[in-house]
Design a protein around this motif. Structure first.
Motif, PDB file in Angstrom:
ATOM      1  N   LEU A  10      66.794  36.463  -3.866  1.00 58.03           N
ATOM      2  CA  LEU A  10      66.826  35.048  -3.511  1.00 58.03           C
ATOM      3  C   LEU A  10      68.014  34.746  -2.606  1.00 58.03           C
ATOM      4  CD1 LEU A  10      65.994  33.459  -6.985  1.00 58.03           C
ATOM      5  CD2 LEU A  10      64.429  34.012  -5.116  1.00 58.03           C
ATOM      6  N   PRO A  11      67.788  33.995  -1.539  1.00 55.89           N
ATOM      7  CA  PRO A  11      68.894  33.630  -0.657  1.00 55.89           C
ATOM      8  C   PRO A  11      69.826  32.636  -1.336  1.00 55.89           C
ATOM      9  CG  PRO A  11      66.903  32.461  -0.015  1.00 55.89           C
ATOM     10  CD  PRO A  11      66.500  33.432  -1.078  1.00 55.89           C
ATOM     11  N   PRO A  12      71.106  32.619  -0.962  1.00 49.55           N
ATOM     12  CA  PRO A  12      72.037  31.661  -1.562  1.00 49.55           C
ATOM     13  C   PRO A  12      71.684  30.242  -1.154  1.00 49.55           C
ATOM     14  CG  PRO A  12      73.063  32.796   0.289  1.00 49.55           C
ATOM     15  CD  PRO A  12      71.756  33.487   0.041  1.00 49.55           C
ATOM     16  N   SER A  13      72.062  29.283  -2.000  1.00 51.45           N
ATOM     17  CA  SER A  13      71.802  27.873  -1.690  1.00 51.45           C
ATOM     18  C   SER A  13      72.708  27.410  -0.556  1.00 51.45           C
ATOM     19  CB  SER A  13      72.043  27.009  -2.933  1.00 51.45           C
ATOM     20  OG  SER A  13      71.127  27.355  -3.957  1.00 51.45           O
ATOM     21  N   SER A  18      77.001  24.820   5.483  1.00 49.82           N
ATOM     22  CA  SER A  18      76.069  25.851   5.953  1.00 49.82           C
ATOM     23  C   SER A  18      75.393  25.436   7.250  1.00 49.82           C
ATOM     24  CB  SER A  18      74.993  26.120   4.891  1.00 49.82           C
ATOM     25  OG  SER A  18      75.565  26.513   3.668  1.00 49.82           O
ATOM     26  N   GLU A  19      75.145  26.415   8.088  1.00 48.97           N
ATOM     27  CA  GLU A  19      74.439  26.150   9.325  1.00 48.97           C
ATOM     28  C   GLU A  19      72.952  25.950   9.043  1.00 48.97           C
ATOM     29  OE1 GLU A  19      75.053  28.977  12.399  1.00 48.97           O
ATOM     30  OE2 GLU A  19      77.240  28.837  12.339  1.00 48.97           O
ATOM     31  N   GLN A  20      72.325  25.142   9.881  1.00 53.70           N
ATOM     32  CA  GLN A  20      70.899  24.881   9.742  1.00 53.70           C
ATOM     33  C   GLN A  20      70.087  26.065  10.266  1.00 53.70           C
ATOM     34  OE1 GLN A  20      69.503  21.499  11.967  1.00 53.70           O
ATOM     35  NE2 GLN A  20      67.358  21.940  11.554  1.00 53.70           N
ATOM     36  N   PRO A  21      69.077  26.508   9.514  1.00 56.78           N
ATOM     37  CA  PRO A  21      68.173  27.531  10.046  1.00 56.78           C
ATOM     38  C   PRO A  21      67.426  26.972  11.257  1.00 56.78           C
ATOM     39  CG  PRO A  21      67.875  27.236   7.678  1.00 56.78           C
ATOM     40  CD  PRO A  21      68.709  26.096   8.158  1.00 56.78           C
ATOM     41  N   PRO A  22      66.926  27.825  12.122  1.00 55.17           N
ATOM     42  CA  PRO A  22      66.138  27.333  13.264  1.00 55.17           C
ATOM     43  C   PRO A  22      64.961  26.494  12.767  1.00 55.17           C
ATOM     44  CG  PRO A  22      66.614  29.664  13.499  1.00 55.17           C
ATOM     45  CD  PRO A  22      67.031  29.290  12.114  1.00 55.17           C
ATOM     46  N   GLY A  26      58.294  28.892  14.366  1.00 54.82           N
ATOM     47  CA  GLY A  26      57.123  29.652  13.945  1.00 54.82           C
ATOM     48  C   GLY A  26      57.217  30.182  12.529  1.00 54.82           C
ATOM     49  N   THR A  27      58.400  30.076  11.922  1.00 58.46           N
ATOM     50  CA  THR A  27      58.584  30.523  10.545  1.00 58.46           C
ATOM     51  C   THR A  27      58.150  29.414   9.588  1.00 58.46           C
ATOM     52  OG1 THR A  27      60.491  31.869  11.211  1.00 58.46           O
ATOM     53  CG2 THR A  27      60.262  31.378   8.858  1.00 58.46           C
ATOM     54  N   THR A  28      57.419  29.786   8.553  1.00 59.82           N
ATOM     55  CA  THR A  28      57.078  28.821   7.510  1.00 59.82           C
ATOM     56  C   THR A  28      58.173  28.859   6.457  1.00 59.82           C
ATOM     57  OG1 THR A  28      54.718  29.138   7.895  1.00 59.82           O
ATOM     58  CG2 THR A  28      55.357  28.144   5.808  1.00 59.82           C
ATOM     59  N   ARG A  29      58.778  27.701   6.185  1.00 61.88           N
ATOM     60  CA  ARG A  29      59.903  27.646   5.252  1.00 61.88           C
ATOM     61  C   ARG A  29      59.633  26.654   4.134  1.00 61.88           C
ATOM     62  NH1 ARG A  29      62.224  27.933  10.436  1.00 61.88           N
ATOM     63  NH2 ARG A  29      63.553  29.765  10.719  1.00 61.88           N
ATOM     64  N   LEU A  30      59.932  27.073   2.920  1.00 62.67           N
ATOM     65  CA  LEU A  30      59.897  26.186   1.771  1.00 62.67           C
ATOM     66  C   LEU A  30      61.326  25.826   1.418  1.00 62.67           C
ATOM     67  CD1 LEU A  30      58.599  24.736  -0.635  1.00 62.67           C
ATOM     68  CD2 LEU A  30      58.645  26.921  -1.881  1.00 62.67           C
ATOM     69  N   TYR A  31      61.692  24.563   1.686  1.00 60.07           N
ATOM     70  CA  TYR A  31      63.011  24.074   1.309  1.00 60.07           C
ATOM     71  C   TYR A  31      62.945  23.700  -0.167  1.00 60.07           C
ATOM     72  CZ  TYR A  31      63.961  23.917   6.314  1.00 60.07           C
ATOM     73  OH  TYR A  31      64.135  24.260   7.633  1.00 60.07           O
ATOM     74  N   THR A  32      63.832  24.293  -0.951  1.00 59.33           N
ATOM     75  CA  THR A  32      63.698  24.216  -2.396  1.00 59.33           C
ATOM     76  C   THR A  32      65.063  24.113  -3.059  1.00 59.33           C
ATOM     77  OG1 THR A  32      62.642  25.327  -4.287  1.00 59.33           O
ATOM     78  CG2 THR A  32      63.755  26.747  -2.702  1.00 59.33           C
ATOM     79  N   SER A  33      65.051  24.042  -4.359  1.00 59.84           N
ATOM     80  CA  SER A  33      66.254  24.161  -5.178  1.00 59.84           C
ATOM     81  C   SER A  33      65.860  24.999  -6.381  1.00 59.84           C
ATOM     82  CB  SER A  33      66.754  22.791  -5.635  1.00 59.84           C
ATOM     83  OG  SER A  33      67.641  22.926  -6.732  1.00 59.84           O
ATOM     84  N   TYR A  34      66.730  25.915  -6.761  1.00 56.45           N
ATOM     85  CA  TYR A  34      66.393  26.822  -7.856  1.00 56.45           C
ATOM     86  C   TYR A  34      66.399  26.142  -9.221  1.00 56.45           C
ATOM     87  CZ  TYR A  34      67.209  30.362  -4.258  1.00 56.45           C
ATOM     88  OH  TYR A  34      67.166  31.106  -3.099  1.00 56.45           O
ATOM     89  N   LYS A  54      55.148  35.411   3.689  1.00 55.29           N
ATOM     90  CA  LYS A  54      54.629  34.405   4.631  1.00 55.29           C
ATOM     91  C   LYS A  54      55.422  33.098   4.593  1.00 55.29           C
ATOM     92  CE  LYS A  54      50.981  36.818   5.956  1.00 55.29           C
ATOM     93  NZ  LYS A  54      49.619  36.438   5.572  1.00 55.29           N
ATOM     94  N   ILE A  55      55.997  32.769   3.426  1.00 56.76           N
ATOM     95  CA  ILE A  55      56.740  31.523   3.273  1.00 56.76           C
ATOM     96  C   ILE A  55      58.167  31.864   2.842  1.00 56.76           C
ATOM     97  CG2 ILE A  55      56.909  29.322   2.061  1.00 56.76           C
ATOM     98  CD1 ILE A  55      53.911  29.360   1.676  1.00 56.76           C
ATOM     99  N   LYS A  56      59.105  31.579   3.713  1.00 57.44           N
ATOM    100  CA  LYS A  56      60.513  31.895   3.457  1.00 57.44           C
ATOM    101  C   LYS A  56      61.160  30.794   2.626  1.00 57.44           C
ATOM    102  CE  LYS A  56      64.889  32.826   5.848  1.00 57.44           C
ATOM    103  NZ  LYS A  56      65.549  32.962   7.178  1.00 57.44           N
ATOM    104  N   LEU A  57      61.919  31.185   1.621  1.00 55.58           N
ATOM    105  CA  LEU A  57      62.653  30.218   0.814  1.00 55.58           C
ATOM    106  C   LEU A  57      63.947  29.817   1.516  1.00 55.58           C
ATOM    107  CD1 LEU A  57      62.446  31.696  -2.813  1.00 55.58           C
ATOM    108  CD2 LEU A  57      61.037  29.882  -1.830  1.00 55.58           C
TER     109      LEU A  57
END
Length: 237
Positions: A10-13, A18-22, A26-34, A54-57
């Motif tokens: 799991l990636p760190p929160s 923190s810098e913003q991801p692009p 074209g990347t599918t991202r699920l913005y979440t909280s653990y 397929k879906i990056k956390l």
């Protein structure tokens, strides 16, 4: 039954520094909280359908949110949200359906009309159920939650072809389990009360959901759940 094949790192929160991801690359991202039960619903859905690749956390620290999340990603400034096909959408119950309908993997909505109808009814009631559970913490928690758990016990008896609400694991189980297990943990620890006592179907349901790897890997540590609940809802404890 779909499960995660490999242990996911799991990636760190991300925090306010923190810098913003692009965005929209074209990347599918699920913005979440653990630790968020709403976000957990979509995380479970992603895992169950085998979409880890397929879906990056992208985990957000809700106590120290990056300003860019509200300003550039999701104006509602809450999780979960999903970045997909050039847009960002939110609301956990909507996202369960969206991910189920727009990605590969086992369907979470049964084709049987009776099950589909009952499933819609249960999901339409889940917000009022969770509100009732949370409000019960301000009064006699054991007594006031009893009718909720009794109704769930009855609902779990509707179909007899499996231990889940619609027989087989579905979006209904995903909608309810993050909240029910949190209350199971809190009522057991704080109030010394077992919500499954006298409710064999509820007990079996919780046990069977925990056997599903896609869910088990999203669980919050029980100690952390208790501390979060005490801090937010039980200042008198």
């Amino acid at each position: 039954m779909a499960t995660a094949a490999l242990k996911e790192i799991l990636p760190p929160s991300l925090t306010s520094v923190s810098e913003q991801p692009p965005l929209f690359d074209g990347t599918t991202r699920l913005y979440t909280s653990y630790t968020c039960p709403f976000a957990q619903r979509v995380w479970i859905t992603r895992n169950y359908k085998g979409l880890q690749e397929k879906i990056k956390l992208v985990a957000i620290d809700l106590g120290d949110r990056p300003a860019w999340y509200k300003e550039k990603v999701y104006p509602e400034n809450k999780v979960p949200s999903l970045e997909h096909n050039g847009k960002v959408i939110g609301e956990s119950l909507d996202l369960i359906k969206y991910v189920d309908a727009n990605f590969e993997g086992p369907s979470l909505v049964p084709s049987d009309p009776a099950k589909k109808e009952f499933g819609k009814k249960l999901v339409s009631e889940v917000d009022s159920v969770t509100r009732e559970l949370y409000s019960a913490l301000k009064g006699d928690a054991i007594q006031q939650t009893s009718s909720v758990f009794d109704s769930l016990e009855n609902a779990l008896g509707k179909f007899d072809d499996g231990p889940f609400f619609l027989g087989q694991f579905s979006w209904v189980d995903i909608a309810y389990i993050p909240f029910i297990e949190r209350f199971q943990v809190v009522l057991a620890d704080v109030f010394k009360h077992d919500i499954t006592e006298g409710r064999p179907k509820l007990r079996a349901w919780i046990e069977e959901v925990n056997k599903i790897d896609a869910y088990a890997r999203t669980r919050t540590d029980p100690k952390e759940i208790v501390e979060l609940f005490k801090k937010r809802f039980l200042p008198q404890q």
